[in-house]
Design a protein around this motif. Structure first.
Motif, PDB file in Angstrom:
ATOM      1  N   ALA A   4       0.856  -1.040   0.053  1.00 11.57           N
ATOM      2  CA  ALA A   4       0.034  -0.089   0.125  1.00 11.57           C
ATOM      3  C   ALA A   4       0.891   0.969   0.165  1.00 11.57           C
ATOM      4  CB  ALA A   4      -1.085  -0.100   1.198  1.00 11.57           C
ATOM      5  N   VAL A   5       0.609   2.104  -1.043  1.00 12.15           N
ATOM      6  CA  VAL A   5       1.342   3.302  -1.078  1.00 12.15           C
ATOM      7  C   VAL A   5       0.399   4.631  -0.696  1.00 12.15           C
ATOM      8  CG1 VAL A   5       2.914   4.954  -2.418  1.00 12.15           C
ATOM      9  CG2 VAL A   5       3.051   2.383  -2.817  1.00 12.15           C
ATOM     10  N   LEU A   6       0.608   4.958   0.642  1.00 16.77           N
ATOM     11  CA  LEU A   6      -0.242   6.098   1.174  1.00 16.77           C
ATOM     12  C   LEU A   6       0.353   7.478   0.936  1.00 16.77           C
ATOM     13  CD1 LEU A   6      -1.453   4.509   4.599  1.00 16.77           C
ATOM     14  CD2 LEU A   6      -2.299   4.039   2.294  1.00 16.77           C
ATOM     15  N   GLY A   7      -0.419   8.314   0.338  1.00 16.70           N
ATOM     16  CA  GLY A   7       0.304   9.627  -0.410  1.00 16.70           C
ATOM     17  C   GLY A   7       0.808   9.225  -1.757  1.00 16.70           C
ATOM     18  N   GLY A   8      -0.071   8.118  -2.107  1.00 15.49           N
ATOM     19  CA  GLY A   8       0.637   7.350  -3.385  1.00 15.49           C
ATOM     20  C   GLY A   8       0.387   8.163  -4.644  1.00 15.49           C
ATOM     21  N   THR A   9      -0.361   9.361  -4.566  1.00 16.83           N
ATOM     22  CA  THR A   9      -0.654  10.304  -5.596  1.00 16.83           C
ATOM     23  C   THR A   9       0.444  11.395  -5.714  1.00 16.83           C
ATOM     24  OG1 THR A   9      -2.210  11.707  -4.035  1.00 16.83           O
ATOM     25  CG2 THR A   9      -3.309   9.789  -5.546  1.00 16.83           C
ATOM     26  N   GLY A  10       1.429  11.514  -4.593  1.00 14.68           N
ATOM     27  CA  GLY A  10       2.377  12.145  -4.866  1.00 14.68           C
ATOM     28  C   GLY A  10       3.709  11.903  -5.491  1.00 14.68           C
ATOM     29  N   ARG A  11       4.639  12.479  -5.783  1.00 17.96           N
ATOM     30  CA  ARG A  11       5.760  12.135  -6.767  1.00 17.96           C
ATOM     31  C   ARG A  11       6.559  11.132  -6.363  1.00 17.96           C
ATOM     32  NH1 ARG A  11       7.003  15.413 -10.914  1.00 17.96           N
ATOM     33  NH2 ARG A  11       7.715  13.325 -11.919  1.00 17.96           N
ATOM     34  N   ILE A  12       6.967  10.946  -4.969  1.00 20.09           N
ATOM     35  CA  ILE A  12       7.650   9.876  -4.410  1.00 20.09           C
ATOM     36  C   ILE A  12       6.925   8.734  -4.327  1.00 20.09           C
ATOM     37  CG2 ILE A  12       8.622   8.785  -2.196  1.00 20.09           C
ATOM     38  CD1 ILE A  12      10.702  10.477  -3.585  1.00 20.09           C
ATOM     39  N   GLY A  13       5.514   8.634  -3.972  1.00 19.29           N
ATOM     40  CA  GLY A  13       4.499   7.766  -3.932  1.00 19.29           C
ATOM     41  C   GLY A  13       4.653   7.240  -5.407  1.00 19.29           C
ATOM     42  N   GLU A  14       4.399   7.672  -6.219  1.00 15.82           N
ATOM     43  CA  GLU A  14       4.424   7.547  -7.709  1.00 15.82           C
ATOM     44  C   GLU A  14       5.416   6.633  -8.115  1.00 15.82           C
ATOM     45  OE1 GLU A  14       3.889  10.642 -10.588  1.00 15.82           O
ATOM     46  OE2 GLU A  14       4.579   9.547 -12.176  1.00 15.82           O
ATOM     47  N   GLY A  29      -3.234   4.474  -1.819  1.00 14.66           N
ATOM     48  CA  GLY A  29      -4.281   4.933  -1.039  1.00 14.66           C
ATOM     49  C   GLY A  29      -4.267   6.389  -1.030  1.00 14.66           C
ATOM     50  N   SER A  30      -5.468   6.767  -0.933  1.00 14.04           N
ATOM     51  CA  SER A  30      -5.705   8.447  -0.585  1.00 14.04           C
ATOM     52  C   SER A  30      -7.030   8.613   0.063  1.00 14.04           C
ATOM     53  CB  SER A  30      -5.657   9.163  -2.014  1.00 14.04           C
ATOM     54  OG  SER A  30      -5.985  10.403  -1.976  1.00 14.04           O
ATOM     55  N   ARG A  31      -7.392   9.878   0.599  1.00 16.06           N
ATOM     56  CA  ARG A  31      -8.339  10.177   1.370  1.00 16.06           C
ATOM     57  C   ARG A  31      -9.303  10.405   0.183  1.00 16.06           C
ATOM     58  NH1 ARG A  31      -6.983  15.424   4.869  1.00 16.06           N
ATOM     59  NH2 ARG A  31      -5.838  15.808   2.874  1.00 16.06           N
ATOM     60  N   ASP A  32      -9.062  10.719  -0.808  1.00 12.52           N
ATOM     61  CA  ASP A  32      -9.842  11.121  -2.067  1.00 12.52           C
ATOM     62  C   ASP A  32      -9.910   9.846  -3.029  1.00 12.52           C
ATOM     63  OD1 ASP A  32     -11.255  11.587  -4.517  1.00 12.52           O
ATOM     64  OD2 ASP A  32     -10.330  13.661  -4.474  1.00 12.52           O
ATOM     65  N   ILE A  33     -10.744   8.705  -3.020  1.00 17.03           N
ATOM     66  CA  ILE A  33     -10.575   7.509  -3.506  1.00 17.03           C
ATOM     67  C   ILE A  33     -10.595   7.740  -5.085  1.00 17.03           C
ATOM     68  CG2 ILE A  33     -11.770   5.159  -4.158  1.00 17.03           C
ATOM     69  CD1 ILE A  33     -13.246   5.307  -1.388  1.00 17.03           C
ATOM     70  N   GLU A  34     -11.356   8.763  -5.773  1.00 15.99           N
ATOM     71  CA  GLU A  34     -11.435   8.914  -7.028  1.00 15.99           C
ATOM     72  C   GLU A  34      -9.870   9.459  -7.585  1.00 15.99           C
ATOM     73  OE1 GLU A  34     -13.303   8.093 -10.160  1.00 15.99           O
ATOM     74  OE2 GLU A  34     -14.135   7.994  -8.108  1.00 15.99           O
ATOM     75  N   LYS A  35      -9.344  10.217  -6.902  1.00 17.67           N
ATOM     76  CA  LYS A  35      -7.906  10.755  -7.019  1.00 17.67           C
ATOM     77  C   LYS A  35      -6.982   9.300  -7.028  1.00 17.67           C
ATOM     78  CE  LYS A  35      -4.750  14.134  -5.372  1.00 17.67           C
ATOM     79  NZ  LYS A  35      -4.193  14.949  -4.154  1.00 17.67           N
ATOM     80  N   ALA A  36      -7.130   8.357  -6.188  1.00 17.94           N
ATOM     81  CA  ALA A  36      -6.393   7.380  -6.165  1.00 17.94           C
ATOM     82  C   ALA A  36      -6.752   6.557  -7.257  1.00 17.94           C
ATOM     83  CB  ALA A  36      -6.461   6.485  -4.579  1.00 17.94           C
ATOM     84  N   LYS A  37      -7.758   6.275  -7.557  1.00 20.99           N
ATOM     85  CA  LYS A  37      -8.085   5.481  -8.741  1.00 20.99           C
ATOM     86  C   LYS A  37      -7.471   6.089  -9.943  1.00 20.99           C
ATOM     87  CE  LYS A  37     -12.620   3.289  -7.641  1.00 20.99           C
ATOM     88  NZ  LYS A  37     -12.017   1.957  -7.213  1.00 20.99           N
ATOM     89  N   ASN A  38      -7.533   7.333 -10.229  1.00 23.80           N
ATOM     90  CA  ASN A  38      -6.818   8.052 -11.411  1.00 23.80           C
ATOM     91  C   ASN A  38      -5.449   7.819 -11.417  1.00 23.80           C
ATOM     92  OD1 ASN A  38      -9.477   8.849 -12.427  1.00 23.80           O
ATOM     93  ND2 ASN A  38      -9.289  10.683 -11.432  1.00 23.80           N
ATOM     94  N   ALA A  39      -4.827   8.054 -10.272  1.00 24.12           N
ATOM     95  CA  ALA A  39      -3.480   7.967 -10.202  1.00 24.12           C
ATOM     96  C   ALA A  39      -3.016   6.524 -10.471  1.00 24.12           C
ATOM     97  CB  ALA A  39      -3.065   8.357  -8.694  1.00 24.12           C
TER      98      ALA A  39
END
Lengths: 216, 216
Positions: A4-14, A29-39
């Motif tokens: 699991a990469v929490l903060g996975g929408t950030g650059r290091i997470g990516e 993982g993200s607080r915003d599921i839509e954002k997590a799915k898109n990433a």
């Protein structure tokens, strides 16, 4: 392994997600599921375009953690403490990798450790019995996210649980041209955390950018 | 330029003296004048054997400082404080370069800064009006002393006097394959000082030796 990469929408997470995705199941993982799915979708596309098979899903932080063997905490310090409180009920035997650096910015960046001495120790104190490992604070995210560049950096890994530290060192070894180094117990995380604002300041002062570190 | 290297009979002192000797007058200082003279003679021979003209003399710490524009303090922390007390009367406009690291060894090495926050600030407080610059804590002395090896290390230079810092950065640039980096004000010396015991411990833990640092 399920990561699991929490903060996975950030650059290091990516960067970490994409580097590990060819060999592991990744949950962004993200607080915003839509954002997590898109990433997750974006990262998977990048890899597929390069002919690499992978499985990357986006979901809530909680669900990502429930599915994972290893949890990467790649979020700002204050957010990390709140997040840990929320996740406590679903944490069992996962290994937590802290990339967290407490710092503030005035004119320059300044390391602002909690009274435990460093963020990793604070997180460990919040999670007794869970294996907290500290790593990846000083990797250049630009290089991590660009598969054509050699990273040539070292990753210092600190932790009090030798088995968990070994897992993280092995995961590090899988990232091409990155060398894992045993940095000792978790309290030594203070050094690698405090290097982060120092490197940012030094990059600014010397007209450089996105500095990592290598021990030669 | 005239450079006094106090603690110039040690390995880092030797390396710096030999690297600078082709272009500067070097004074090796020691409490033991005979030892200083012998060391100076040995360094000069090494360089002459390689066809390099140089001037390296050995003398007392006090005389070395009296003659110098730049004074390199390459001595243990406690000794450095005593030495500075003795040298105060002969210090005028010299630039002091502190390589000093306060540390102790139990099972591992531990950084033990004074209440000022780091050794360089303590030394600066003892010498108001004198330009103290902090540098060369994390250079591999084996590479520094072996002219056939590429050092490939970075030297972070910290100081509150910009002119003096520039002089030290220029001196650093003269050492082949070493890059000087502006580390900011003297208080930032804490980071580069504390890296020293951390690097020693990490070398031991990972079966490496004599680690320097490079920012990549």
């Amino acid at each position: 392994m399920k990561i699991a990469v929490l903060g996975g929408t950030g650059r290091i997470g990516e960067g970490l997600a994409c580097r590990w995705a060819p060999h592991h199941e990744i949950y962004i993982g993200s607080r915003d599921i839509e954002k997590a799915k898109n990433a997750a979708c974006g990262y998977a596309c990048q890899l597929t375009d390069r002919g690499i098979d992978c499985r990357i899903d986006g979901t809530s932080n909680k669900e990502a953690v429930e599915k994972a063997d290893v949890v990467v905490l790649s979020v700002p310090y204050d957010a990390s403490l709140e997040l840990i409180e929320c996740l406590r009920p679903v944490l069992k035997n996962q290994i937590i990798i802290s990339l967290v650096v407490p710092m503030k910015k005035n004119r320059w960046f300044e390391y602002t450790p909690p009274e435990e001495g460093c963020a990793a120790l604070r997180i460990q104190h919040m999670l007794p019995g869970i294996s907290v490992v500290s790593a990846y604070h000083n990797l250049s995210f630009k290089k991590l996210c660009n598969f054509d560049l050699e990273i040539e950096g070292d990753v210092v890994v600190c932790g009090d649980y030798e088995g968990a530290k070994k897992v993280v060192m092995n995961l590090t070894q899988e990232i091409r041209s990155v060398r894992p180094l045993d940095g000792g117990p978790l309290r030594e995380s203070r050094m690698i955390e405090s290097l982060t604002p120092f490197l940012i300041n030094m990059a600014i002062r010397n007209g450089l950018s996105d500095l990592g570190v290598k021990f030669v």
